[in-house]
Design an enzyme around this catalytic site. Structure first.
Site, PDB file in Angstrom:
ATOM      1  N   HIS A 438       0.828  -1.199   0.000  1.00 45.59           N
ATOM      2  CA  HIS A 438       0.000   0.000   0.000  1.00 45.59           C
ATOM      3  C   HIS A 438       0.864   1.252   0.000  1.00 45.59           C
ATOM      4  CE1 HIS A 438      -4.005  -1.446   0.010  1.00 45.59           C
ATOM      5  NE2 HIS A 438      -3.924  -2.115   1.149  1.00 45.59           N
ATOM      6  N   CYS A 769      24.053   0.149 -34.927  1.00 39.91           N
ATOM      7  CA  CYS A 769      23.708   0.522 -33.562  1.00 39.91           C
ATOM      8  C   CYS A 769      24.789   1.466 -33.032  1.00 39.91           C
ATOM      9  CB  CYS A 769      23.572  -0.712 -32.666  1.00 39.91           C
ATOM     10  SG  CYS A 769      24.886  -1.934 -32.869  1.00 39.91           S
TER      11      CYS A 769
END
Length: 820
Positions: A438, A769
């Protein structure tokens, strides 16, 4: 009174099977949702413990008959004017409610319903969970999670009545009052229903979300779990096990798309208390509840429990399928709670997820540290931001006045009682807890970055110490010494231009890969598995295959600790590599994800546990036993087969057939043939099950013999750093020669242009890349003019890179059309 549980025993009582989500005004969000699942999803196989709910009208009647409406209104008015504190206001209202009395009719309705529930289940004085359910709770835009109280292991009519009254009182906890103020709910327009639900004697329990709560990625189910009752996870008192499942492949026959299995420490568990229960016949104030520490007991877990996962693979997949069913039924991402007893799995709650699912903006905010310092702590990150400030340790959540605005809250654990104080914090660090507690949910809702489950924050950090809290690196949050500089970048996703040239991203670590799911890219152009090996596996694979060669007792013990759940140690390597690669592949599925096999140098392999017993001491590892030459070499061939087995598992067992394998530093065509043969022996054969195999183009021989390499591979990926190094004869790490090291050199560009031309003649795709296309517009223009198929960038460079590529494509179109 009727004994049929399908019909209300009285206007004050509703049985779960008769409730639907439309009944929120009558029984609140939690109870309405439980009824919806029982009445609508039981036929689909979802198991939900039965029970009943008191009506919201009973709560209103209780306040009216005890003449509490006006006193409550007066105290809330005093809070609004500032003449009373939050703590005094909440305590006074709870005291008023706790001292109220039920009428005989109300009392009979509740005790009769409890007796009927006992009769249904064939036992007397059954254990029940008594939970609060507010009429403004579990809405798509407001969760109210943890704002009111729940009581576990309640037995007997007197206990049930008393627990119901305390649930009524908890509508006015400090955190509930503050939350309603924040959300704009009028206090006295919110009523409370109480759910009385069959208690599952949980062997294990936990929380489940039908999306990634850190970044809103919608295609996964996140599950956390611990031993015993689930309250330890909700309270944040343990670090739970964490699991993740990829939803789109769940229905595919034979596929088991589990992409994460992360063990938690699970150092304690909450179980039912045994023996006599406290007497509930006398009045108790809310501050001295008889249930808080009497109905349950928290015990240390055994060593075996701490080492074992709470769910099997079959159970993980069953829960994930239930999550998908529930999400489809409700039409929105869901937050659920589960439990497991000797008979199997149950769902005990379900509510809409109210943080990530509500984000509609098309702006991606990236945080990046500009400097680094001593790493003090690590834990689970909540949020993706960075915060700096002085440490302030505090143990009393109600002592908000002592907490300075903008400080970093450090405490053992947080729970919803801490919400008023958490609002003042720049960041939060706790010893215990997981990303589905929570406290974590509230932190996300407050947009306060938090790092939970660090284990030693309260011992390591000192009052007033300046720290930097970074949640920008994915699932692992880090706490650094001092106030570090950082920057933020806002990316307008709608403004990123579309390009004909495929723009992809580079990815290394599974933990942070879902941050980029919203980027409009064509897949992943480079995944380096050595990052998974070094940070998550940590053991040299040959040390797992031949443990007898590891002669250092401390190293052997470290390896044994990491692999303690594996009877066959090499399976540890295969499983963790498959999970890491699978999670990366899931982030872009079904778009292609190019996975480069390991490209450690021998000195880097020596840094892994046990590596010194298997690696050579090479004078120049950059040009030594690396890449393809290692894969068929006797020193590593067996380990390379483990890499291949991990890819087979990720592609075939987990279902990620979008994975393309790439071989780095392949010097000759003969070497290529040897590597492909070893791969086939390990079950990874080019062309079978749609498998494509690419080769890195980073050695001049790859260009000179491009036609021959193209007959052995399906594509090329240009490694511009190594290619520049070997074409120009420059050590890429040399500071003195750095001005000469440039991929834009004409010699390098001619090599790139040549391989693109030849590869296309043989039907092979070519990508690159690296940062050069986004950093240098002229280089992006050169690549586009050469007809490169894809450009793969670091994720934070995608927006800029797409702009450069789009501009280059426009120039090319104008020039080829003959316009000035």
């Amino acid at each position: 009174m009727t004994s049929d549980p399908q019909r209300p025993a009285s206007p004050m009582i509703y049985w779960y099977p008769q409730l639907r989500t439309t009944d929120i005004p009558s029984v609140g969000g939690k109870n309405a949702s439980l009824g919806e699942m029982i009445s609508q999803l039981k036929a689909a196989g979802i198991r939900v413990p039965t029970g009943f709910a008191t009506s919201a009208q009973l709560f209103r009647d209780f306040l009216h008959q005890n003449q509490l409406d006006e006193p409550i209104a007066e105290r809330l008015a005093a809070l609004d004017t500032g003449s009373a504190t939050l703590a005094d206001t909440g305590a006074a209202i709870r005291q008023l409610i706790a001292q109220g009395s039920f009428t005989d009719t109300q009392q009979n309705a509740m005790t009769d319903a409890y007796q009927q529930l006992c009769d249904q289940l064939g036992r007397s004085n059954i254990s029940v969970a008594v939970r609060s359910s507010a009429t403004a709770e579990d809405l798509p835009d407001a969760s109210f999670a943890g704002q009111q109280e729940s009581y576990l292991n309640i037995r007997g009519q007197a206990q049930v009545l008393h627990a119901c009254k305390l649930c009524f009182a908890s509508l006015y906890t400090d955190r509930a009052i503050v939350y309603r103020q924040e959300k704009g709910f009028a206090h006295q327009q919110v009523a409370l229903s109480v759910g009385v639900q069959q208690m599952i004697e949980s062997q294990a329990a936990g929380v489940m979300f039908s999306l990634d709560t850190e970044n809103g990625f919608p295609d996964v189910v996140m599950i956390s779990g611990a031993w015993g009752l689930g309250e330890t996870i909700v309270q944040g008192s343990v670090t739970p096990d964490r699991f993740m499942v990829y939803k789109p492949l769940l229905e595919k026959a034979g596929i088991r798309p589990i992409i994460e299995k992360q063990p938690g420490n699970k150092q304690q568990k909450m179980v039912y208390a045994t023996g006599d229960l406290p007497d509930a016949s006398s009045d108790h104030t809310p501050e001295k509840l008889p249930f808080t520490d009497k109905q349950t007991v928290t015990l240390p877990t055994t060593e075996q429990e701490r080492c074992s996962l709470v769910l099997s693979d079959d159970e993980i997949l069953q829960l994930a399928r239930w999550a998908v069913m529930i999400e489809r039924h409700y039409g929105c991402p869901m937050d659920m709670e589960w439990a497991k007893d000797a008979q199997g799995l149950y769902l005990v709650q379900a509510r809409p997820e109210t943080v990530e699912s509500q984000k509609k903006q098309a702006v991606l905010v990236n945080y990046r540290l500009k400097e680094t310092s001593t790493l003090l702590l690590e834990g689970a990150s909540v949020g993706s931001a960075i915060a700096t400030g002085p440490v302030f340790q505090i143990n009393d959540p109600h002592n908000t006045e002592a907490f300075p605005d903008g400080a970093i809250l450090v405490t053992e654990r947080t729970d919803p009682d801490w919400v008023p104080l958490m609002r003042k914090a720049a960041g939060i660090i706790t010893d215990t807890g997981g990303p589905t507690s929570h406290a974590a949910i509230v932190s996300r809702e407050l947009k306060v970055p938090a790092i939970v489950g660090t284990e030693h924050a309260t011992q390591t950090l000192t009052q007033g110490q300046a720290v930097t809290l970074s949640c920008a690196g994915g699932a692992v949050g880090k706490v650094y010494e001092g106030i570090l500089k950082y920057e933020t970048q806002q990316v307008d996703l709608d403004a990123i231009p579309h390009t004909r040239t495929a723009v992809m991203i580079n990815a290394a670590m599974p933990d942070g890969v879902f941050r980029w799911w919203q980027l409009p890219v064509a897949g992943i152009g480079l995944t380096r598995i050595e990052f998974i090996i070094s940070s998550q596996i940590r053991v040299h694979p040959m040390a797992l295959i031949h443990p007898e060669k590891v002669t250092d007792p401390s190293v052997r013990q470290s390896i044994s600790d990491l692999t303690r759940n594996y009877a066959h140690q090499p399976d540890y390597f295969v499983d963790f590599l498959a999970l890491g690669v699978g999670k990366i592949a899931a982030s872009q599925y079904p778009k292609p994800v190019i996975v480069r096999m390991s490209d450690f140098k021998s000195n880097e392999y020596r840094g892994l546990l046990g590596g010194e017993f298997f690696e050579l001491n090479e004078e120049n590892p950059m040009l030594g036993l690396r890449g393809a030459s290692r894969y068929y070499h006797p020193l590593y061939r067996e380990a390379f087969k483990l890499e291949c087995q991990a890819i087979v598992k990720a592609r075939q067992t987990m279902g990620f057939d979008n994975i393309i394998v790439m071989i780095p530093f392949c010097r000759t065509t003969g070497e290529a043939d040897k590597v492909l043969d070893v791969m086939a022996e390990a079950g990874l054969k080019r062309g079978e099950n749609g498998l494509q195999v690419y080769v890195m183009c980073e050695i001049p021989s790859n260009v000179i013999l491009a036609d021959r390499f193209a007959q052995r591979f399906d594509g090329f990926s240009i490694g511009s750093n190594d290619l520049t190094q070997l074409v120009l004869g420059i050590d890429r790490d040399s500071a003195e020669l750095k001005p000469l090291f440039d991929a834009r050199d004409d010699a390098v560009k001619e090599m790139i242009a040549e391989v693109i031309t030849v590869a296309h003649q043989y039907g092979c795709k070519v990508g690159i890349c690296g940062q050069a296309p986004s950093d240098h517009p002229e280089f992006a223009e050169f690549l586009v003019n050469c007809g490169i198929d894809s450009i793969s960038l670091n994720p934070d460079s995608v927006a800029k890179g797409c702009e450069q590529v789009a501009l280059a494509e426009l120039k090319f179109q104008i020039n080829t059309a003959g316009y000035e």
